[in-house]
Design a protein around this motif. Sequence first.
Motif, PDB file in Angstrom:
ATOM      1  N   GLY A   1       6.905  -4.937  -7.933  1.00  0.00           N
ATOM      2  CA  GLY A   1       6.366  -3.755  -8.601  1.00  0.00           C
ATOM      3  C   GLY A   1       4.850  -3.717  -8.574  1.00  0.00           C
ATOM      4  O   GLY A   1       4.219  -4.351  -7.705  1.00  0.00           O
ATOM      5  N   ASN A   2       4.295  -3.028  -9.541  1.00  0.00           N
ATOM      6  CA  ASN A   2       2.838  -2.882  -9.653  1.00  0.00           C
ATOM      7  C   ASN A   2       2.122  -4.224  -9.677  1.00  0.00           C
ATOM      8  O   ASN A   2       2.591  -5.169 -10.303  1.00  0.00           O
ATOM      9  CB  ASN A   2       2.510  -2.140 -10.961  1.00  0.00           C
ATOM     10  CG  ASN A   2       2.423  -0.649 -10.707  1.00  0.00           C
ATOM     11  OD1 ASN A   2       2.288  -0.224  -9.549  1.00  0.00           O
ATOM     12  ND2 ASN A   2       2.507   0.132 -11.769  1.00  0.00           N
TER      13      ASN A   2
ATOM     14  N   GLN B   1       0.833  -1.213   0.000  1.00  0.00           N
ATOM     15  CA  GLN B   1       0.000   0.000   0.000  1.00  0.00           C
ATOM     16  C   GLN B   1       0.866   1.260   0.000  1.00  0.00           C
ATOM     17  O   GLN B   1       0.632   2.202  -0.762  1.00  0.00           O
ATOM     18  CB  GLN B   1      -0.905   0.008   1.236  1.00  0.00           C
ATOM     19  CG  GLN B   1      -2.108  -0.921   1.109  1.00  0.00           C
ATOM     20  CD  GLN B   1      -2.814  -1.133   2.449  1.00  0.00           C
ATOM     21  OE1 GLN B   1      -2.475  -0.501   3.451  1.00  0.00           O
ATOM     22  NE2 GLN B   1      -3.778  -2.043   2.481  1.00  0.00           N
ATOM     23  N   LYS B   2       1.892   1.252   0.853  1.00  0.00           N
ATOM     24  CA  LYS B   2       2.796   2.412   0.943  1.00  0.00           C
ATOM     25  C   LYS B   2       3.488   2.653  -0.399  1.00  0.00           C
ATOM     26  O   LYS B   2       3.642   3.786  -0.841  1.00  0.00           O
ATOM     27  CB  LYS B   2       3.869   2.156   2.018  1.00  0.00           C
ATOM     28  CG  LYS B   2       3.448   2.546   3.420  1.00  0.00           C
ATOM     29  CD  LYS B   2       4.657   2.485   4.331  1.00  0.00           C
ATOM     30  CE  LYS B   2       4.332   2.929   5.735  1.00  0.00           C
ATOM     31  NZ  LYS B   2       5.496   2.811   6.631  1.00  0.00           N
ATOM     32  N   ALA B   3       3.923   1.547  -1.027  1.00  0.00           N
ATOM     33  CA  ALA B   3       4.631   1.651  -2.306  1.00  0.00           C
ATOM     34  C   ALA B   3       3.731   2.269  -3.369  1.00  0.00           C
ATOM     35  O   ALA B   3       4.167   3.116  -4.147  1.00  0.00           O
ATOM     36  CB  ALA B   3       5.118   0.270  -2.736  1.00  0.00           C
ATOM     37  N   LYS B   4       2.474   1.835  -3.364  1.00  0.00           N
ATOM     38  CA  LYS B   4       1.516   2.347  -4.344  1.00  0.00           C
ATOM     39  C   LYS B   4       1.305   3.859  -4.152  1.00  0.00           C
ATOM     40  O   LYS B   4       1.347   4.627  -5.111  1.00  0.00           O
ATOM     41  CB  LYS B   4       0.185   1.590  -4.198  1.00  0.00           C
ATOM     42  CG  LYS B   4      -0.689   1.684  -5.431  1.00  0.00           C
ATOM     43  CD  LYS B   4      -1.943   0.868  -5.271  1.00  0.00           C
ATOM     44  CE  LYS B   4      -2.862   1.066  -6.461  1.00  0.00           C
ATOM     45  NZ  LYS B   4      -4.125   0.342  -6.293  1.00  0.00           N
ATOM     46  N   LYS B   5       1.122   4.235  -2.879  1.00  0.00           N
ATOM     47  CA  LYS B   5       0.902   5.649  -2.553  1.00  0.00           C
ATOM     48  C   LYS B   5       2.092   6.515  -2.964  1.00  0.00           C
ATOM     49  O   LYS B   5       1.938   7.613  -3.472  1.00  0.00           O
ATOM     50  CB  LYS B   5       0.695   5.795  -1.032  1.00  0.00           C
ATOM     51  CG  LYS B   5      -0.762   5.856  -0.630  1.00  0.00           C
ATOM     52  CD  LYS B   5      -0.837   6.198   0.843  1.00  0.00           C
ATOM     53  CE  LYS B   5      -2.244   5.992   1.367  1.00  0.00           C
ATOM     54  NZ  LYS B   5      -2.273   6.104   2.843  1.00  0.00           N
ATOM     55  N   GLN B   6       3.277   6.004  -2.685  1.00  0.00           N
ATOM     56  CA  GLN B   6       4.491   6.804  -2.927  1.00  0.00           C
ATOM     57  C   GLN B   6       5.108   6.561  -4.305  1.00  0.00           C
ATOM     58  O   GLN B   6       6.199   7.076  -4.592  1.00  0.00           O
ATOM     59  CB  GLN B   6       5.512   6.500  -1.824  1.00  0.00           C
ATOM     60  CG  GLN B   6       5.056   6.945  -0.449  1.00  0.00           C
ATOM     61  CD  GLN B   6       6.065   6.580   0.641  1.00  0.00           C
ATOM     62  OE1 GLN B   6       7.260   6.578   0.418  1.00  0.00           O
ATOM     63  NE2 GLN B   6       5.565   6.264   1.830  1.00  0.00           N
ATOM     64  N   ASN B   7       4.416   5.739  -5.102  1.00  0.00           N
ATOM     65  CA  ASN B   7       4.899   5.435  -6.450  1.00  0.00           C
ATOM     66  C   ASN B   7       6.330   4.840  -6.430  1.00  0.00           C
ATOM     67  O   ASN B   7       7.211   5.268  -7.174  1.00  0.00           O
ATOM     68  CB  ASN B   7       4.835   6.690  -7.324  1.00  0.00           C
ATOM     69  CG  ASN B   7       4.832   6.340  -8.795  1.00  0.00           C
ATOM     70  OD1 ASN B   7       4.444   5.230  -9.162  1.00  0.00           O
ATOM     71  ND2 ASN B   7       5.283   7.260  -9.616  1.00  0.00           N
TER      72      ASN B   7
ATOM     73  N   PHE C   1      12.628   2.615  -3.050  1.00  0.00           N
ATOM     74  CA  PHE C   1      11.923   1.446  -2.525  1.00  0.00           C
ATOM     75  C   PHE C   1      11.272   1.667  -1.158  1.00  0.00           C
ATOM     76  O   PHE C   1      11.767   2.440  -0.350  1.00  0.00           O
ATOM     77  CB  PHE C   1      12.887   0.254  -2.388  1.00  0.00           C
ATOM     78  CG  PHE C   1      13.566  -0.133  -3.661  1.00  0.00           C
ATOM     79  CD1 PHE C   1      12.899  -0.891  -4.625  1.00  0.00           C
ATOM     80  CD2 PHE C   1      14.873   0.260  -3.921  1.00  0.00           C
ATOM     81  CE1 PHE C   1      13.534  -1.251  -5.813  1.00  0.00           C
ATOM     82  CE2 PHE C   1      15.513  -0.098  -5.105  1.00  0.00           C
ATOM     83  CZ  PHE C   1      14.840  -0.854  -6.050  1.00  0.00           C
ATOM     84  N   ILE C   2      10.197   0.932  -0.945  1.00  0.00           N
ATOM     85  CA  ILE C   2       9.656   0.749   0.399  1.00  0.00           C
ATOM     86  C   ILE C   2      10.295  -0.551   0.876  1.00  0.00           C
ATOM     87  O   ILE C   2      10.256  -1.565   0.174  1.00  0.00           O
ATOM     88  CB  ILE C   2       8.113   0.617   0.369  1.00  0.00           C
ATOM     89  CG1 ILE C   2       7.463   1.918  -0.102  1.00  0.00           C
ATOM     90  CG2 ILE C   2       7.560   0.178   1.726  1.00  0.00           C
ATOM     91  CD1 ILE C   2       7.644   3.114   0.839  1.00  0.00           C
ATOM     92  N   LEU C   3      10.896  -0.513   2.035  1.00  0.00           N
ATOM     93  CA  LEU C   3      11.648  -1.678   2.497  1.00  0.00           C
ATOM     94  C   LEU C   3      10.788  -2.559   3.405  1.00  0.00           C
ATOM     95  O   LEU C   3      10.156  -2.075   4.338  1.00  0.00           O
ATOM     96  CB  LEU C   3      12.904  -1.223   3.234  1.00  0.00           C
ATOM     97  CG  LEU C   3      13.784  -0.253   2.444  1.00  0.00           C
ATOM     98  CD1 LEU C   3      14.952   0.230   3.285  1.00  0.00           C
ATOM     99  CD2 LEU C   3      14.293  -0.902   1.165  1.00  0.00           C
ATOM    100  N   LEU C   4      10.807  -3.827   3.083  1.00  0.00           N
ATOM    101  CA  LEU C   4      10.022  -4.791   3.853  1.00  0.00           C
ATOM    102  C   LEU C   4      10.973  -5.871   4.363  1.00  0.00           C
ATOM    103  O   LEU C   4      11.704  -6.488   3.581  1.00  0.00           O
ATOM    104  CB  LEU C   4       8.935  -5.391   2.945  1.00  0.00           C
ATOM    105  CG  LEU C   4       8.160  -6.606   3.454  1.00  0.00           C
ATOM    106  CD1 LEU C   4       7.303  -6.238   4.665  1.00  0.00           C
ATOM    107  CD2 LEU C   4       7.255  -7.168   2.339  1.00  0.00           C
TER     108      LEU C   4
END
Lengths: 126, 162
Positions: free
Chosen positions: A100-101, A30-36, A72-75
């Motif tokens: 990715g998407n 979700q965070k990745a999507k929001k922050q592109n 990147f959003i780091l997981l």
Amino acid sequence: MKKTLFLILFGILLQASGLQFEHNYKIALQKAKKQNKEVMMMYSASWCPECNYMKDIVFKNSKVSRYLQKHFILLGLDIQKDKLPKGFDYVGIPTFFFIGNGAKQIGKIIGGDKASRFLKKLKAIK
Amino acid sequence: MKKIVYILMLCANLLLAFSAKDLKLLKEDGDCPKCDLSYANLSGMDLTMSDFTDANLSHADLTNTLAHKADFSRADLSYAIFEKSNIKGAKFNDATLKNVNFFEARIWKGDFSNANIDKCNFDESALGSAIFKNNNLTNSTFKGTILYKTIYKKGVVGIPKN
């Protein structure tokens, strides 16, 4: 003046303290999507020296750290606590999955590496 | 004249080559203790947890091999090539490691206790948490090597600086 200096120092300390890792797959997506951005999912364990090398040395490298934060959003998932999400597999740890998407895997790095080489591999992915 | 050349070539081949029987055994069983694999081309093979104890692997090519936890104890690895191999947790106890090329090899947690190390190339390799004991490292090179939490037990001469 003192306050400004304190704030600057606090900011520097925060940056030096290391990267922030999310520990929930869905939230990371979700965070990745929001922050592109894309997600870098690290599958590791606390007892794995190669994983600890990445956390202690490579992720503290300013170039690597900046690049990761920018793209990147780091997981972070732990082999002893977390199952890999469906569709991802591994042969050893650490393994870095790039998502990715549409939660699609766009890349994978198996094993740790020196900062310079890891950065090259990151750039080849994004 | 042709006959002599042919005989000479045959002799050279017999002197240098590995045992075809041993290579077949390795491919079938995944293990090959006490085997003669000198000059064998094992590059790119999956040798995970293979047993090479007391084997002769001198001049063998193990470039790009995957050999997690393989056991090379007491093996002769003189002039062997491990370039870019992934040999995490491999054992080299009491092995002969003369002029071995470990360039860019990943040897995390490798155990080199009592190995006879001489003129080895460890440049750009990863020796994190690897164990050294009773080794002379003075003639080997460690340029750009990852030595994160590498363990040096007693009797190690020429500990590399990083």
